[in-house]
Design a protein around this motif. Structure first.
Motif, mmCIF file in Angstrom:
data_model
loop_
_atom_site.group_PDB
_atom_site.id
_atom_site.type_symbol
_atom_site.label_atom_id
_atom_site.label_comp_id
_atom_site.label_asym_id
_atom_site.label_seq_id
_atom_site.Cartn_x
_atom_site.Cartn_y
_atom_site.Cartn_z
ATOM 1 N N ALA A 333 -110.352 -13.034 -38.558
ATOM 2 C CA ALA A 333 -109.438 -13.689 -37.618
ATOM 3 C C ALA A 333 -108.444 -14.585 -38.355
ATOM 4 C CB ALA A 333 -110.236 -14.514 -36.608
ATOM 5 N N LEU A 334 -108.903 -15.279 -39.385
ATOM 6 C CA LEU A 334 -108.016 -16.139 -40.167
ATOM 7 C C LEU A 334 -106.950 -15.323 -40.892
ATOM 8 C CD1 LEU A 334 -110.761 -18.514 -41.565
ATOM 9 C CD2 LEU A 334 -108.777 -19.282 -40.271
ATOM 10 N N VAL A 335 -107.368 -14.183 -41.448
ATOM 11 C CA VAL A 335 -106.429 -13.314 -42.157
ATOM 12 C C VAL A 335 -105.381 -12.771 -41.184
ATOM 13 C CG1 VAL A 335 -106.188 -11.114 -43.377
ATOM 14 C CG2 VAL A 335 -108.026 -12.700 -44.002
ATOM 15 N N ILE A 336 -105.814 -12.291 -40.020
ATOM 16 C CA ILE A 336 -104.885 -11.763 -39.014
ATOM 17 C C ILE A 336 -103.907 -12.844 -38.570
ATOM 18 C CG2 ILE A 336 -104.732 -10.901 -36.654
ATOM 19 C CD1 ILE A 336 -107.385 -9.427 -37.160
ATOM 20 N N CYS A 337 -104.424 -14.055 -38.375
ATOM 21 C CA CYS A 337 -103.580 -15.166 -37.947
ATOM 22 C C CYS A 337 -102.518 -15.473 -38.995
ATOM 23 C CB CYS A 337 -104.440 -16.400 -37.689
ATOM 24 S SG CYS A 337 -103.557 -17.785 -36.946
ATOM 25 N N ASN A 338 -102.883 -15.431 -40.272
ATOM 26 C CA ASN A 338 -101.926 -15.683 -41.346
ATOM 27 C C ASN A 338 -100.837 -14.613 -41.385
ATOM 28 O OD1 ASN A 338 -102.199 -18.079 -42.730
ATOM 29 N ND2 ASN A 338 -103.854 -17.352 -44.020
ATOM 30 N N TYR A 339 -101.254 -13.353 -41.277
ATOM 31 C CA TYR A 339 -100.275 -12.261 -41.294
ATOM 32 C C TYR A 339 -99.364 -12.327 -40.070
ATOM 33 C CZ TYR A 339 -101.918 -9.695 -45.369
ATOM 34 O OH TYR A 339 -102.202 -9.318 -46.653
ATOM 35 N N TYR A 340 -99.914 -12.708 -38.924
ATOM 36 C CA TYR A 340 -99.098 -12.840 -37.707
ATOM 37 C C TYR A 340 -98.054 -13.936 -37.881
ATOM 38 C CZ TYR A 340 -97.754 -14.239 -33.001
ATOM 39 O OH TYR A 340 -97.029 -14.586 -31.899
ATOM 40 N N ARG A 341 -98.453 -15.067 -38.490
ATOM 41 C CA ARG A 341 -97.495 -16.148 -38.737
ATOM 42 C C ARG A 341 -96.354 -15.663 -39.624
ATOM 43 N NH1 ARG A 341 -100.732 -21.758 -40.166
ATOM 44 N NH2 ARG A 341 -101.168 -22.413 -38.013
ATOM 45 N N ASP A 342 -96.703 -14.949 -40.694
ATOM 46 C CA ASP A 342 -95.663 -14.421 -41.588
ATOM 47 C C ASP A 342 -94.727 -13.464 -40.853
ATOM 48 O OD1 ASP A 342 -96.697 -15.887 -43.634
ATOM 49 O OD2 ASP A 342 -97.683 -14.207 -44.642
ATOM 50 N N TRP A 343 -95.301 -12.589 -40.024
ATOM 51 C CA TRP A 343 -94.502 -11.622 -39.268
ATOM 52 C C TRP A 343 -93.566 -12.341 -38.297
ATOM 53 C CZ3 TRP A 343 -94.447 -10.741 -33.954
ATOM 54 C CH2 TRP A 343 -93.715 -9.626 -33.543
ATOM 55 N N LEU A 344 -94.096 -13.371 -37.620
ATOM 56 C CA LEU A 344 -93.306 -14.095 -36.635
ATOM 57 C C LEU A 344 -92.150 -14.844 -37.311
ATOM 58 C CD1 LEU A 344 -93.383 -14.547 -33.557
ATOM 59 C CD2 LEU A 344 -94.595 -16.703 -33.991
ATOM 60 N N VAL A 345 -92.420 -15.466 -38.450
ATOM 61 C CA VAL A 345 -91.360 -16.175 -39.181
ATOM 62 C C VAL A 345 -90.316 -15.187 -39.696
ATOM 63 C CG1 VAL A 345 -90.860 -17.521 -41.264
ATOM 64 C CG2 VAL A 345 -92.788 -18.158 -39.810
ATOM 65 N N GLY A 346 -90.785 -14.040 -40.195
ATOM 66 C CA GLY A 346 -89.846 -13.035 -40.670
ATOM 67 C C GLY A 346 -88.960 -12.494 -39.564
ATOM 68 N N ARG A 347 -89.480 -12.445 -38.355
ATOM 69 C CA ARG A 347 -88.722 -11.887 -37.230
ATOM 70 C C ARG A 347 -87.802 -12.921 -36.586
ATOM 71 N NH1 ARG A 347 -89.214 -7.380 -34.007
ATOM 72 N NH2 ARG A 347 -88.576 -7.619 -31.827
ATOM 73 N N LEU A 348 -88.286 -14.176 -36.452
ATOM 74 C CA LEU A 348 -87.539 -15.190 -35.710
ATOM 75 C C LEU A 348 -87.019 -16.328 -36.577
ATOM 76 C CD1 LEU A 348 -89.925 -15.578 -32.598
ATOM 77 C CD2 LEU A 348 -87.907 -14.111 -32.815
ATOM 78 N N GLY A 349 -87.456 -16.388 -37.844
ATOM 79 C CA GLY A 349 -87.121 -17.543 -38.664
ATOM 80 C C GLY A 349 -88.070 -18.689 -38.373
ATOM 81 N N LYS A 350 -88.105 -19.701 -39.246
ATOM 82 C CA LYS A 350 -89.066 -20.801 -39.084
ATOM 83 C C LYS A 350 -88.833 -21.560 -37.783
ATOM 84 C CE LYS A 350 -90.202 -21.691 -43.927
ATOM 85 N NZ LYS A 350 -90.226 -22.703 -45.019
ATOM 86 N N ARG A 351 -87.568 -21.897 -37.508
ATOM 87 C CA ARG A 351 -87.300 -22.658 -36.291
ATOM 88 C C ARG A 351 -87.576 -21.822 -35.042
ATOM 89 N NH1 ARG A 351 -81.774 -25.992 -35.669
ATOM 90 N NH2 ARG A 351 -82.877 -27.154 -37.302
ATOM 91 N N GLY A 352 -87.176 -20.561 -35.069
ATOM 92 C CA GLY A 352 -87.412 -19.697 -33.922
ATOM 93 C C GLY A 352 -88.898 -19.473 -33.677
ATOM 94 N N ALA A 353 -89.663 -19.291 -34.747
ATOM 95 C CA ALA A 353 -91.108 -19.104 -34.612
ATOM 96 C C ALA A 353 -91.760 -20.350 -34.040
ATOM 97 C CB ALA A 353 -91.714 -18.752 -35.964
ATOM 98 N N SER A 354 -91.303 -21.522 -34.498
ATOM 99 C CA SER A 354 -91.855 -22.782 -33.990
ATOM 100 C C SER A 354 -91.530 -22.961 -32.510
ATOM 101 C CB SER A 354 -91.302 -23.951 -34.805
ATOM 102 O OG SER A 354 -91.775 -25.180 -34.302
ATOM 103 N N ASN A 355 -90.287 -22.680 -32.141
ATOM 104 C CA ASN A 355 -89.899 -22.812 -30.731
ATOM 105 C C ASN A 355 -90.690 -21.850 -29.841
ATOM 106 O OD1 ASN A 355 -88.007 -24.766 -31.371
ATOM 107 N ND2 ASN A 355 -86.318 -23.304 -31.562
ATOM 108 N N PHE A 356 -90.867 -20.624 -30.328
ATOM 109 C CA PHE A 356 -91.626 -19.637 -29.547
ATOM 110 C C PHE A 356 -93.083 -20.075 -29.376
ATOM 111 C CE2 PHE A 356 -94.469 -15.931 -29.570
ATOM 112 C CZ PHE A 356 -94.032 -15.281 -28.416
ATOM 113 N N SER A 357 -93.698 -20.532 -30.453
ATOM 114 C CA SER A 357 -95.110 -20.927 -30.394
ATOM 115 C C SER A 357 -95.337 -22.143 -29.518
ATOM 116 C CB SER A 357 -95.630 -21.215 -31.810
ATOM 117 O OG SER A 357 -95.547 -20.064 -32.622
ATOM 118 N N ASN A 358 -94.309 -22.992 -29.377
ATOM 119 C CA ASN A 358 -94.460 -24.212 -28.592
ATOM 120 C C ASN A 358 -94.061 -24.043 -27.133
ATOM 121 O OD1 ASN A 358 -95.494 -26.029 -30.557
ATOM 122 N ND2 ASN A 358 -93.471 -26.134 -31.509
#
Length: 390
Positions: A333-358
């Motif tokens: 689960a930790l590994v999947i979560c890490n890869y998901y974070r990387d994918w989300l940042v790559g797709r939306l950028g750091k600010r976009g990923a943060s806004n989406f997650s919040n």
């Protein structure tokens, strides 16, 4: 004596000893006298708990670890560290084996009475510190107080050696507000354990997962809540007693039920264990992997470190296939979560990923999914249908 361990919060002996310890330590006028008296109290508790012969054996172990921490000769220090670690692992296996050889049955009972799982972790932290010359300034009293603090034997927390050393030179002080806060923390822990966890959830709702249908789903949720209340209660009591004793005791929980992913969960649940795993297993493996691969595969290396760390975490809880698979599940689960974070940042950028997650809906769904994952993993450890795994 061994049939009624006094490190059980329901028994009066534990509280009488704690009250006597608080009174005794209040007369210590200097840090040196405080730590000497504190060490005497910790050893006395050990003798009351398991008797003099077993305490003498454990005392010899503590003395060996202390002497090793003082050694200047590096090769000799490492040799003693390896031997000590090996013997500790043997004792740990004896403690965790479900059906130990007859010769080790008494040892298993004694080790369970003193909460050896946590002493084992402190010993490993101490040994690692000795190899880096972090223990050379410690007195024998400091060593005793770090390894066997009586108020943290039952269920932790596990203070890091560096944090322990930071508090050695300060004289313990406790004002009126501190006393009130300490008693409130102890009362909170007692209420969590004996009223909410044992009195309501366990006695009224839990069936040992013998139910089915919708009630089984409800019981899975309540079992997670029961584990949290019961476990965090021990930490609350230890922290409150530590404040009254003048002994720094680390926080162990920080609202883990509201975690929105499994990484955040392990930053909030059993914090002292998580930090110890990160410090002593995850980071060394990650650094070694990065050197071995010349830093070319950082995510793969961190995934291997997660897997190694949490497989060992599972086996620390119990040397069975059930705990091994539980550790593997959390590592995955930790590994999947890490890869998901990387994918989300790559797709939306750091600010976009943060806004989406919040976003409120995304955050709430993430909290629900994390809650369910943890609840199901705890159910896997307790469900009778998996008894064949041990």
């Amino acid at each position: 004596m061994l049939s009624s361990p006094i490190n059980e919060f329901a028994g009066p002996t534990y509280w009488l000893f704690s009250a006597a310890a608080i009174i005794c330590l209040s007369f210590a006028a200097s840090p040196g006298k405080f730590h000497a008296l504190w060490a005497g109290l910790n050893l006395s508790f050990l003798i009351f708990l398991i008797g003099f012969p077993a305490s003498a054996v454990l005392g010899i172990v503590l003395l060996v670890l202390h002497i090793n921490g003082k050694l200047i000769h590096e090769q000799l220090r490492w040799s003693v560290a390896v031997i000590s670690s090996s013997l500790l692992f043997v004792a740990f296996l004896a403690h965790k084996m479900q059906h130990p050889p007859k010769l080790l049955e008494d040892a298993k009972f004694i080790l369970a009475a003193i909460g050896f799982s946590y002493i084992f972790l402190r010993c490993l932290e101490y040994i690692r510190g000795s190899t880096n010359k972090q223990t050379q300034s410690l007195t024998i009293f400091n060593t005793i107080n770090y390894l066997i603090p009586f108020h943290m034997l039952a269920a932790g927390p596990v203070m890091g050696l560096a944090d322990f050393k930071k508090n050695l030179s300060s004289s313990p002080t406790l004002d009126q507000d501190g006393v009130i806060d300490a008693f409130e923390r102890i009362a909170s822990g007692l209420f969590k354990k004996f009223v909410l966890a044992n009195g309501i959830i366990e006695s009224l709702f839990l069936t040992g997962f013998k139910s089915d249908g919708i009630y089984l789903f409800i019981e899975i949720q309540l079992y997670y809540l029961f584990i949290y209340l019961d476990f965090s209660a021990y930490s609350d009591i230890a922290i409150g007693l530590g404040r009254l004793l003048g002994v720094k005791t680390p926080e162990n929980f920080n609202k883990p039920l509201s975690s929105r992913n499994i990484i955040e969960f392990w930053e909030r649940w059993h914090i002292s264990l998580s930090q110890l795993i990160r410090r002593n297993i995850f980071i060394p493996i990650q650094l070694a992997g990065m050197r071995w691969t010349d830093g070319q595969y950082p995510r793969l290396v961190s995934s291997a470190a997660f897997l190694s760390a949490f497989l060992l975490c599972g086996l620390w809880h119990g040397v069975t296939w059930r705990f091994f698979l539980w550790g593997a599940g959390h590592a995955t689960a930790l590994v999947i979560c890490n890869y998901y974070r990387d994918w989300l940042v790559g797709r939306l950028g750091k600010r976009g990923a943060s806004n989406f997650s919040n976003r409120p809906l995304v955050r709430r769904m993430a909290q629900i999914m994390t809650f369910q994952f943890v609840a199901l993993s705890l159910t896997f450890l307790a469900y009778p249908g998996f008894d064949f795994l041990g």
